[in-house]
Write a protein that holds these residues in place. Structure first.
Motif, short mmCIF file in Angstrom:
data_model
loop_
_atom_site.label_atom_id
_atom_site.label_comp_id
_atom_site.label_asym_id
_atom_site.label_seq_id
_atom_site.Cartn_x
_atom_site.Cartn_y
_atom_site.Cartn_z
N ARG A 216 -4.32 -0.68 94.27
CA ARG A 216 -5.71 -0.45 94.67
C ARG A 216 -6.11 -1.40 95.79
O ARG A 216 -6.77 -1.00 96.77
N ALA A 217 -5.72 -2.69 95.68
CA ALA A 217 -6.04 -3.65 96.73
C ALA A 217 -5.34 -3.29 98.04
O ALA A 217 -5.91 -3.45 99.14
N MET A 218 -4.12 -2.77 97.95
CA MET A 218 -3.40 -2.35 99.16
C MET A 218 -4.14 -1.20 99.85
O MET A 218 -4.25 -1.16 101.08
N TRP A 219 -4.65 -0.27 99.07
CA TRP A 219 -5.43 0.84 99.63
C TRP A 219 -6.67 0.30 100.34
O TRP A 219 -6.99 0.71 101.47
N ASN A 220 -7.41 -0.60 99.68
CA ASN A 220 -8.64 -1.13 100.27
C ASN A 220 -8.36 -1.93 101.54
O ASN A 220 -9.10 -1.83 102.53
N LEU A 221 -7.30 -2.74 101.54
CA LEU A 221 -6.96 -3.50 102.73
C LEU A 221 -6.54 -2.58 103.87
O LEU A 221 -6.90 -2.79 105.03
N LEU A 222 -5.78 -1.56 103.53
CA LEU A 222 -5.36 -0.60 104.55
C LEU A 222 -6.56 0.15 105.12
O LEU A 222 -6.63 0.37 106.34
N HIS A 223 -7.51 0.51 104.25
CA HIS A 223 -8.68 1.23 104.73
C HIS A 223 -9.54 0.34 105.63
O HIS A 223 -10.07 0.80 106.66
N GLU A 224 -9.69 -0.93 105.26
CA GLU A 224 -10.46 -1.84 106.10
C GLU A 224 -9.77 -2.06 107.44
O GLU A 224 -10.42 -2.09 108.49
N TRP A 225 -8.45 -2.21 107.42
CA TRP A 225 -7.70 -2.41 108.67
C TRP A 225 -7.75 -1.15 109.54
O TRP A 225 -7.87 -1.23 110.76
N TRP A 226 -7.67 0.01 108.91
CA TRP A 226 -7.61 1.27 109.66
C TRP A 226 -8.96 1.59 110.32
O TRP A 226 -9.01 2.09 111.45
N THR A 227 -10.07 1.31 109.63
CA THR A 227 -11.39 1.67 110.14
C THR A 227 -12.01 0.54 110.97
O THR A 227 -13.11 0.71 111.50
N TRP A 228 -11.34 -0.61 111.07
CA TRP A 228 -11.90 -1.71 111.86
C TRP A 228 -11.87 -1.33 113.35
O TRP A 228 -10.88 -0.84 113.87
N GLY A 229 -13.00 -1.50 114.01
CA GLY A 229 -13.09 -1.19 115.43
C GLY A 229 -13.68 0.17 115.74
O GLY A 229 -13.85 0.51 116.90
N GLY A 230 -14.01 0.98 114.71
CA GLY A 230 -14.64 2.27 114.94
C GLY A 230 -13.66 3.33 115.40
O GLY A 230 -12.44 3.22 115.24
N ARG A 231 -14.20 4.40 115.98
CA ARG A 231 -13.38 5.55 116.35
C ARG A 231 -12.49 5.29 117.56
O ARG A 231 -11.53 6.01 117.79
#
Length: 413
Positions: A29-44
Protein backbone atom coordinates in the motif's frame (compact mmCIF):
# COMPACT_ATOMS: atom_id res chain seq x y z
CA UNK A 1 -10.63 -21.77 -26.01
CA UNK A 2 -8.46 -20.52 -23.15
CA UNK A 3 -10.39 -20.02 -19.90
CA UNK A 4 -8.89 -17.86 -17.15
CA UNK A 5 -10.42 -18.13 -13.70
CA UNK A 6 -9.68 -17.21 -10.10
CA UNK A 7 -10.06 -19.64 -7.21
CA UNK A 8 -10.27 -18.24 -3.68
CA UNK A 9 -9.01 -20.29 -0.74
CA UNK A 10 -8.70 -19.33 2.90
CA UNK A 11 -5.20 -19.43 4.39
CA UNK A 12 -4.37 -21.04 7.73
CA UNK A 13 -1.58 -18.85 9.10
CA UNK A 14 0.56 -18.98 12.18
CA UNK A 15 1.06 -15.81 14.17
CA UNK A 16 4.48 -15.21 12.60
CA UNK A 17 3.18 -15.80 9.06
CA UNK A 18 0.22 -13.46 9.61
CA UNK A 19 2.57 -10.76 10.88
CA UNK A 20 4.86 -11.20 7.84
CA UNK A 21 1.90 -10.91 5.44
CA UNK A 22 0.65 -7.80 7.26
CA UNK A 23 4.07 -6.20 6.79
CA UNK A 24 4.01 -7.02 3.07
CA UNK A 25 0.44 -5.71 2.71
CA UNK A 26 1.30 -2.37 4.33
CA UNK A 27 4.47 -2.13 2.24
CA UNK A 28 2.49 -2.73 -0.97
CA UNK A 29 0.00 0.00 0.00
CA UNK A 30 2.84 2.41 0.84
CA UNK A 31 4.52 1.58 -2.48
CA UNK A 32 1.30 2.47 -4.31
CA UNK A 33 0.98 5.78 -2.45
CA UNK A 34 4.62 6.72 -3.04
CA UNK A 35 4.33 5.83 -6.70
CA UNK A 36 1.14 7.88 -7.04
CA UNK A 37 2.74 10.90 -5.36
CA UNK A 38 5.84 10.60 -7.57
CA UNK A 39 3.77 10.10 -10.72
CA UNK A 40 1.41 13.07 -10.17
CA UNK A 41 4.13 15.45 -8.91
CA UNK A 42 4.50 18.37 -11.31
CA UNK A 43 0.99 18.23 -12.83
CA UNK A 44 0.07 17.23 -16.36
CA UNK A 45 3.22 18.65 -17.91
CA UNK A 46 5.32 15.90 -16.36
CA UNK A 47 4.88 12.56 -18.14
CA UNK A 48 7.34 10.01 -16.73
CA UNK A 49 8.05 6.85 -18.65
CA UNK A 50 7.61 3.29 -17.50
CA UNK A 51 11.39 2.88 -17.31
CA UNK A 52 11.69 5.91 -15.03
CA UNK A 53 8.95 4.54 -12.79
CA UNK A 54 10.73 1.20 -12.55
CA UNK A 55 13.97 2.93 -11.59
CA UNK A 56 12.14 4.99 -8.97
CA UNK A 57 10.72 1.83 -7.37
CA UNK A 58 14.13 0.17 -7.28
CA UNK A 59 15.66 3.25 -5.66
CA UNK A 60 12.84 3.48 -3.10
CA UNK A 61 13.46 -0.15 -2.05
CA UNK A 62 17.11 0.78 -1.41
CA UNK A 63 16.43 4.05 0.43
CA UNK A 64 13.55 2.79 2.62
CA UNK A 65 14.51 -0.47 4.35
CA UNK A 66 11.01 -1.67 5.26
CA UNK A 67 9.88 -1.41 1.61
CA UNK A 68 12.35 -4.23 0.90
CA UNK A 69 10.11 -6.52 2.97
CA UNK A 70 7.88 -6.60 -0.11
CA UNK A 71 9.24 -9.10 -2.68
CA UNK A 72 10.70 -7.51 -5.81
CA UNK A 73 8.18 -9.17 -8.13
CA UNK A 74 5.29 -7.96 -5.95
CA UNK A 75 6.69 -4.42 -6.10
CA UNK A 76 6.83 -4.62 -9.90
CA UNK A 77 3.25 -5.84 -9.92
CA UNK A 78 2.22 -2.72 -7.97
CA UNK A 79 3.62 -0.65 -10.85
CA UNK A 80 1.80 -2.81 -13.41
CA UNK A 81 -1.50 -2.46 -11.53
CA UNK A 82 -1.00 1.29 -11.19
CA UNK A 83 -0.40 1.69 -14.91
CA UNK A 84 -3.48 -0.42 -15.62
CA UNK A 85 -5.54 1.90 -13.40
CA UNK A 86 -4.48 4.90 -15.48
CA UNK A 87 -5.27 3.03 -18.69
CA UNK A 88 -8.77 2.24 -17.45
CA UNK A 89 -9.25 5.91 -16.60
CA UNK A 90 -8.09 7.16 -20.00
CA UNK A 91 -10.40 4.69 -21.75
CA UNK A 92 -13.39 5.78 -19.64
CA UNK A 93 -13.86 2.58 -17.63
CA UNK A 94 -12.95 3.84 -14.17
CA UNK A 95 -11.99 6.83 -12.08
CA UNK A 96 -8.36 7.97 -11.85
CA UNK A 97 -6.20 6.18 -9.26
CA UNK A 98 -6.10 7.70 -5.79
CA UNK A 99 -4.16 7.30 -2.57
CA UNK A 100 -5.00 4.15 -0.62
CA UNK A 101 -6.17 4.69 2.93
CA UNK A 102 -4.72 2.54 5.69
CA UNK A 103 -8.19 2.04 7.16
CA UNK A 104 -10.50 1.79 4.13
CA UNK A 105 -8.34 -0.07 1.61
CA UNK A 106 -7.86 -3.83 1.55
CA UNK A 107 -4.33 -5.11 1.85
CA UNK A 108 -3.19 -7.15 -1.15
CA UNK A 109 0.10 -8.69 -2.28
CA UNK A 110 0.68 -10.18 -5.74
CA UNK A 111 2.71 -13.26 -6.62
CA UNK A 112 2.93 -12.89 -10.40
CA UNK A 113 4.90 -16.09 -11.12
CA UNK A 114 2.95 -19.31 -10.69
CA UNK A 115 6.09 -21.48 -10.60
CA UNK A 116 7.07 -19.92 -7.24
CA UNK A 117 3.87 -21.10 -5.53
CA UNK A 118 4.43 -24.89 -5.56
CA UNK A 119 0.76 -25.62 -4.84
CA UNK A 120 0.04 -29.13 -3.56
CA UNK A 121 -2.80 -31.02 -1.96
CA UNK A 122 -1.96 -32.63 1.38
CA UNK A 123 -5.26 -34.21 2.39
CA UNK A 124 -8.96 -34.09 1.70
CA UNK A 125 -9.43 -30.60 3.16
CA UNK A 126 -5.89 -29.20 3.36
CA UNK A 127 -3.54 -27.83 0.71
CA UNK A 128 -0.23 -25.98 0.84
CA UNK A 129 1.31 -23.09 -1.04
CA UNK A 130 4.73 -21.44 -0.89
CA UNK A 131 4.60 -17.66 -0.43
CA UNK A 132 7.76 -15.56 -0.99
CA UNK A 133 9.33 -14.29 2.28
CA UNK A 134 6.63 -16.05 4.31
CA UNK A 135 7.27 -19.74 3.71
CA UNK A 136 5.00 -22.74 3.28
CA UNK A 137 1.41 -21.90 4.23
CA UNK A 138 -1.55 -24.24 4.49
CA UNK A 139 -4.97 -23.39 3.10
CA UNK A 140 -8.41 -24.95 3.14
CA UNK A 141 -8.94 -27.21 0.14
CA UNK A 142 -12.56 -26.48 -0.73
CA UNK A 143 -12.45 -27.67 -4.34
CA UNK A 144 -10.22 -28.65 -7.27
CA UNK A 145 -7.79 -26.13 -8.77
CA UNK A 146 -6.72 -26.35 -12.44
CA UNK A 147 -3.05 -27.24 -12.74
CA UNK A 148 -2.82 -28.88 -9.30
CA UNK A 149 -2.65 -32.64 -9.06
CA UNK A 150 -4.49 -34.41 -11.85
CA UNK A 151 -6.43 -31.32 -12.91
CA UNK A 152 -5.56 -30.03 -16.37
CA UNK A 153 -4.37 -26.44 -16.78
CA UNK A 154 -1.81 -24.37 -14.93
CA UNK A 155 -1.55 -21.86 -12.09
CA UNK A 156 -0.26 -18.63 -13.62
CA UNK A 157 -0.01 -16.61 -10.41
CA UNK A 158 -1.79 -15.61 -7.25
CA UNK A 159 -2.94 -12.63 -5.24
CA UNK A 160 -3.05 -12.52 -1.44
CA UNK A 161 -5.96 -10.47 -0.12
CA UNK A 162 -7.40 -9.85 3.31
CA UNK A 163 -10.84 -9.10 4.69
CA UNK A 164 -12.51 -9.14 8.09
CA UNK A 165 -12.17 -12.95 8.26
CA UNK A 166 -8.44 -13.09 7.55
CA UNK A 167 -6.02 -13.65 4.67
CA UNK A 168 -6.99 -15.50 1.49
CA UNK A 169 -5.15 -16.59 -1.62
CA UNK A 170 -6.68 -16.12 -5.08
CA UNK A 171 -5.09 -18.51 -7.59
CA UNK A 172 -5.04 -17.26 -11.19
CA UNK A 173 -5.43 -20.26 -13.48
CA UNK A 174 -5.50 -20.94 -17.22
CA UNK A 175 -7.17 -23.93 -18.82
CA UNK A 176 -7.66 -25.00 -22.42
CA UNK A 177 -11.20 -26.11 -23.25
CA UNK A 178 -12.87 -27.02 -26.54
CA UNK A 179 -15.00 -24.33 -28.14
CA UNK A 180 -18.58 -24.68 -26.85
CA UNK A 181 -21.40 -25.75 -29.11
CA UNK A 182 -24.57 -23.61 -29.25
CA UNK A 183 -26.70 -24.18 -26.17
CA UNK A 184 -29.99 -25.93 -27.08
CA UNK A 185 -31.88 -24.53 -24.10
CA UNK A 186 -34.83 -22.14 -24.30
CA UNK A 187 -34.80 -18.36 -23.92
CA UNK A 188 -35.85 -16.64 -20.71
CA UNK A 189 -36.29 -13.07 -19.52
CA UNK A 190 -35.04 -12.08 -16.07
CA UNK A 191 -36.23 -9.16 -14.00
CA UNK A 192 -33.94 -8.19 -11.12
CA UNK A 193 -35.83 -6.81 -8.17
CA UNK A 194 -36.01 -6.47 -4.42
CA UNK A 195 -39.06 -8.54 -3.45
CA UNK A 196 -38.08 -11.30 -5.90
CA UNK A 197 -34.30 -11.23 -6.49
CA UNK A 198 -34.52 -12.93 -9.90
CA UNK A 199 -37.96 -13.22 -11.49
CA UNK A 200 -37.95 -15.44 -14.59
CA UNK A 201 -40.47 -15.15 -17.40
CA UNK A 202 -41.36 -18.86 -17.16
CA UNK A 203 -42.23 -18.55 -13.46
CA UNK A 204 -39.08 -20.29 -12.20
CA UNK A 205 -38.23 -17.49 -9.77
CA UNK A 206 -34.99 -17.62 -7.80
CA UNK A 207 -35.30 -16.52 -4.18
CA UNK A 208 -33.16 -16.59 -1.09
CA UNK A 209 -33.62 -16.07 2.63
CA UNK A 210 -31.83 -13.58 4.89
CA UNK A 211 -28.07 -13.68 4.61
CA UNK A 212 -27.72 -13.69 8.39
CA UNK A 213 -29.44 -16.09 10.75
CA UNK A 214 -31.80 -14.55 13.35
CA UNK A 215 -29.25 -14.78 16.15
CA UNK A 216 -26.55 -13.29 13.92
CA UNK A 217 -28.80 -10.42 12.85
CA UNK A 218 -29.66 -9.76 16.48
CA UNK A 219 -25.98 -9.73 17.41
CA UNK A 220 -25.16 -7.38 14.51
CA UNK A 221 -27.82 -4.92 15.67
CA UNK A 222 -26.52 -5.10 19.23
CA UNK A 223 -22.95 -4.45 18.07
CA UNK A 224 -23.99 -1.51 15.90
CA UNK A 225 -25.77 0.09 18.86
CA UNK A 226 -22.74 -0.57 21.04
CA UNK A 227 -20.45 1.08 18.48
CA UNK A 228 -22.75 4.10 18.34
CA UNK A 229 -22.59 4.49 22.13
CA UNK A 230 -18.82 4.14 22.19
CA UNK A 231 -18.46 6.64 19.38
CA UNK A 232 -20.66 9.20 21.16
CA UNK A 233 -18.46 8.91 24.24
CA UNK A 234 -15.38 9.77 22.20
CA UNK A 235 -14.35 13.42 22.29
CA UNK A 236 -13.83 15.35 19.05
CA UNK A 237 -10.47 14.58 17.38
CA UNK A 238 -9.76 11.96 20.02
CA UNK A 239 -8.09 8.75 18.89
CA UNK A 240 -10.39 5.76 18.45
CA UNK A 241 -10.15 3.43 21.45
CA UNK A 242 -9.15 -0.21 21.18
CA UNK A 243 -12.59 -1.24 22.40
CA UNK A 244 -14.29 0.65 19.58
CA UNK A 245 -11.85 -0.89 17.09
CA UNK A 246 -12.71 -4.32 18.45
CA UNK A 247 -16.43 -3.62 18.05
CA UNK A 248 -15.89 -2.46 14.48
CA UNK A 249 -13.95 -5.66 13.74
CA UNK A 250 -16.81 -7.80 15.07
CA UNK A 251 -19.31 -5.90 12.90
CA UNK A 252 -17.08 -6.31 9.86
CA UNK A 253 -16.80 -10.05 10.52
CA UNK A 254 -20.58 -10.52 10.50
CA UNK A 255 -20.97 -8.45 7.35
CA UNK A 256 -18.21 -10.38 5.63
CA UNK A 257 -20.01 -13.62 6.50
CA UNK A 258 -23.21 -12.29 4.93
CA UNK A 259 -21.26 -11.23 1.84
CA UNK A 260 -19.85 -14.71 1.41
CA UNK A 261 -23.27 -16.29 1.65
CA UNK A 262 -24.62 -13.86 -0.94
CA UNK A 263 -21.72 -14.61 -3.27
CA UNK A 264 -22.25 -18.36 -2.81
CA UNK A 265 -25.96 -18.05 -3.65
CA UNK A 266 -25.19 -15.96 -6.73
CA UNK A 267 -22.67 -18.49 -8.03
CA UNK A 268 -24.98 -21.47 -7.53
CA UNK A 269 -28.02 -19.67 -8.98
CA UNK A 270 -26.24 -18.31 -12.06
CA UNK A 271 -24.69 -21.73 -12.74
CA UNK A 272 -28.14 -23.31 -12.60
CA UNK A 273 -29.57 -20.72 -15.00
CA UNK A 274 -26.63 -21.01 -17.41
CA UNK A 275 -27.02 -24.80 -17.50
CA UNK A 276 -30.75 -24.65 -18.24
CA UNK A 277 -31.19 -21.74 -20.66
CA UNK A 278 -29.49 -20.96 -23.95
CA UNK A 279 -30.42 -17.27 -24.11
CA UNK A 280 -30.93 -15.00 -21.11
CA UNK A 281 -32.45 -11.57 -21.66
CA UNK A 282 -31.86 -8.90 -19.02
CA UNK A 283 -32.61 -5.22 -18.83
CA UNK A 284 -29.97 -2.51 -19.03
CA UNK A 285 -30.05 -0.92 -15.60
CA UNK A 286 -28.08 2.15 -14.59
CA UNK A 287 -27.51 0.90 -11.06
CA UNK A 288 -25.48 3.95 -10.03
CA UNK A 289 -28.45 6.20 -10.79
CA UNK A 290 -30.96 3.85 -9.16
CA UNK A 291 -29.19 3.94 -5.78
CA UNK A 292 -28.61 7.69 -5.82
CA UNK A 293 -29.53 9.39 -2.56
CA UNK A 294 -32.79 11.34 -2.34
CA UNK A 295 -31.44 13.79 0.26
CA UNK A 296 -31.33 16.71 -2.16
CA UNK A 297 -29.84 20.06 -1.22
CA UNK A 298 -30.46 22.67 1.46
CA UNK A 299 -32.45 24.81 -0.98
CA UNK A 300 -34.40 21.85 -2.41
CA UNK A 301 -34.49 19.03 0.17
CA UNK A 302 -35.65 15.63 -1.00
CA UNK A 303 -38.75 13.69 -0.02
CA UNK A 304 -39.01 10.24 1.57
CA UNK A 305 -35.29 10.27 2.24
CA UNK A 306 -35.35 7.52 4.88
CA UNK A 307 -37.48 5.25 2.67
CA UNK A 308 -35.16 5.75 -0.30
CA UNK A 309 -32.13 5.13 1.89
CA UNK A 310 -33.60 1.80 3.02
CA UNK A 311 -34.39 0.84 -0.57
CA UNK A 312 -30.83 1.67 -1.60
CA UNK A 313 -29.43 -0.59 1.13
CA UNK A 314 -31.61 -3.49 -0.03
CA UNK A 315 -30.60 -2.98 -3.67
CA UNK A 316 -26.92 -2.85 -2.78
CA UNK A 317 -27.38 -5.99 -0.68
CA UNK A 318 -28.63 -7.87 -3.77
CA UNK A 319 -25.57 -6.92 -5.89
CA UNK A 320 -27.47 -7.15 -9.20
CA UNK A 321 -24.50 -6.00 -11.25
CA UNK A 322 -22.40 -8.94 -10.12
CA UNK A 323 -25.22 -11.34 -10.98
CA UNK A 324 -25.17 -10.20 -14.61
CA UNK A 325 -21.37 -10.45 -14.76
CA UNK A 326 -21.49 -14.04 -13.50
CA UNK A 327 -24.23 -14.93 -15.96
CA UNK A 328 -22.34 -13.45 -18.89
CA UNK A 329 -19.20 -15.55 -18.61
CA UNK A 330 -20.99 -18.73 -17.52
CA UNK A 331 -23.35 -18.57 -20.50
CA UNK A 332 -20.41 -17.98 -22.86
CA UNK A 333 -18.63 -21.07 -21.53
CA UNK A 334 -21.71 -23.21 -22.20
CA UNK A 335 -22.51 -21.84 -25.63
CA UNK A 336 -25.29 -19.56 -24.40
CA UNK A 337 -25.71 -15.83 -24.77
CA UNK A 338 -26.70 -12.88 -22.62
CA UNK A 339 -28.80 -10.22 -24.35
CA UNK A 340 -29.40 -6.84 -22.66
CA UNK A 341 -32.48 -4.82 -23.68
CA UNK A 342 -33.73 -1.32 -22.70
CA UNK A 343 -35.47 -1.23 -19.35
CA UNK A 344 -37.90 1.64 -20.02
CA UNK A 345 -41.53 0.74 -19.39
CA UNK A 346 -41.03 -2.94 -18.56
CA UNK A 347 -42.70 -2.63 -15.14
CA UNK A 348 -45.64 -0.49 -16.33
CA UNK A 349 -46.60 -2.35 -19.51
CA UNK A 350 -49.01 -5.28 -19.67
CA UNK A 351 -47.30 -8.35 -21.11
CA UNK A 352 -50.67 -9.63 -22.40
CA UNK A 353 -52.08 -6.70 -24.38
CA UNK A 354 -49.17 -4.20 -24.45
CA UNK A 355 -51.07 -1.35 -22.75
CA UNK A 356 -48.82 0.89 -20.70
CA UNK A 357 -50.20 2.60 -17.62
CA UNK A 358 -48.35 3.39 -14.35
CA UNK A 359 -51.63 2.85 -12.49
CA UNK A 360 -51.62 -0.83 -13.47
CA UNK A 361 -48.92 -1.63 -10.94
CA UNK A 362 -49.55 -1.52 -7.21
CA UNK A 363 -46.67 -2.91 -5.20
CA UNK A 364 -46.04 -6.51 -6.27
CA UNK A 365 -49.43 -6.81 -8.01
CA UNK A 366 -50.01 -5.94 -11.65
CA UNK A 367 -53.59 -5.40 -12.81
CA UNK A 368 -53.93 -4.15 -16.37
CA UNK A 369 -56.33 -1.22 -16.67
CA UNK A 370 -57.06 -2.18 -20.30
CA UNK A 371 -57.53 -5.95 -20.60
CA UNK A 372 -57.90 -6.78 -16.89
CA UNK A 373 -55.04 -9.29 -16.73
CA UNK A 374 -53.78 -9.79 -13.16
CA UNK A 375 -50.44 -11.25 -12.16
CA UNK A 376 -47.22 -10.72 -10.24
CA UNK A 377 -45.52 -7.47 -11.18
CA UNK A 378 -42.04 -8.98 -11.39
CA UNK A 379 -43.20 -11.86 -13.60
CA UNK A 380 -44.96 -9.37 -15.86
CA UNK A 381 -41.74 -7.33 -16.12
CA UNK A 382 -39.75 -10.47 -16.96
CA UNK A 383 -42.21 -11.27 -19.77
CA UNK A 384 -41.86 -7.73 -21.13
CA UNK A 385 -38.06 -8.11 -21.06
CA UNK A 386 -38.40 -11.30 -23.11
CA UNK A 387 -40.84 -9.54 -25.44
CA UNK A 388 -38.37 -6.71 -26.03
CA UNK A 389 -35.91 -9.26 -27.46
CA UNK A 390 -38.51 -10.51 -29.94
CA UNK A 391 -38.83 -13.93 -28.33
CA UNK A 392 -42.20 -13.83 -26.60
CA UNK A 393 -45.18 -11.63 -27.32
CA UNK A 394 -43.46 -9.10 -29.55
CA UNK A 395 -44.50 -5.48 -29.48
CA UNK A 396 -45.40 -3.88 -32.79
CA UNK A 397 -45.51 -0.38 -31.33
CA UNK A 398 -43.38 2.11 -29.47
CA UNK A 399 -44.40 2.45 -25.81
CA UNK A 400 -46.71 5.43 -25.54
CA UNK A 401 -47.91 7.34 -22.48
CA UNK A 402 -51.33 6.86 -20.99
CA UNK A 403 -54.08 8.31 -23.16
CA UNK A 404 -52.61 7.25 -26.50
CA UNK A 405 -54.05 4.52 -28.63
CA UNK A 406 -53.28 1.02 -27.35
CA UNK A 407 -51.34 -1.20 -29.71
CA UNK A 408 -51.57 -4.81 -30.74
CA UNK A 409 -49.14 -7.62 -30.23
CA UNK A 410 -48.30 -10.76 -32.11
CA UNK A 411 -46.74 -14.05 -31.24
CA UNK A 412 -43.14 -14.58 -32.29
CA UNK A 413 -42.62 -17.22 -34.93
Amino acid sequence: MKVSRGYVRRLTLTREQAAALDVQGHAARAMWNLLHEWWTWGGRRRRPTLKQADEAIRQARKDIPWLADLPAQAAQQVLKTYMGAWKNFFEGRARPPEFKSRVRSRMAVDVPQGRDLDVRRLSRHVGRVRIPKVGVVRFRWSGPIPGVGRESGRVSGARLVTDALGWHVVFRTEQERPDPTPHPGPAVGIDRGVHVPLALSDGNDQRHGPWLRPKEAERLLRLERKAARQNRARKPFERTSNRLHRTYDQIAGLRARAKRRRYDWQHKTTTKIADEYGLVVTEKLRLANMIYSAKGTVEAPGKNVRQKSGLNRVMLDEAHGRTVDLLEYKLAERGGRLLPVPAAGTSQTCSRCGHRDPASRSGIKFSCTSCGWVGHADTNAALNILNAAGLGRVRTWSPAPVGCEASTTRRAA
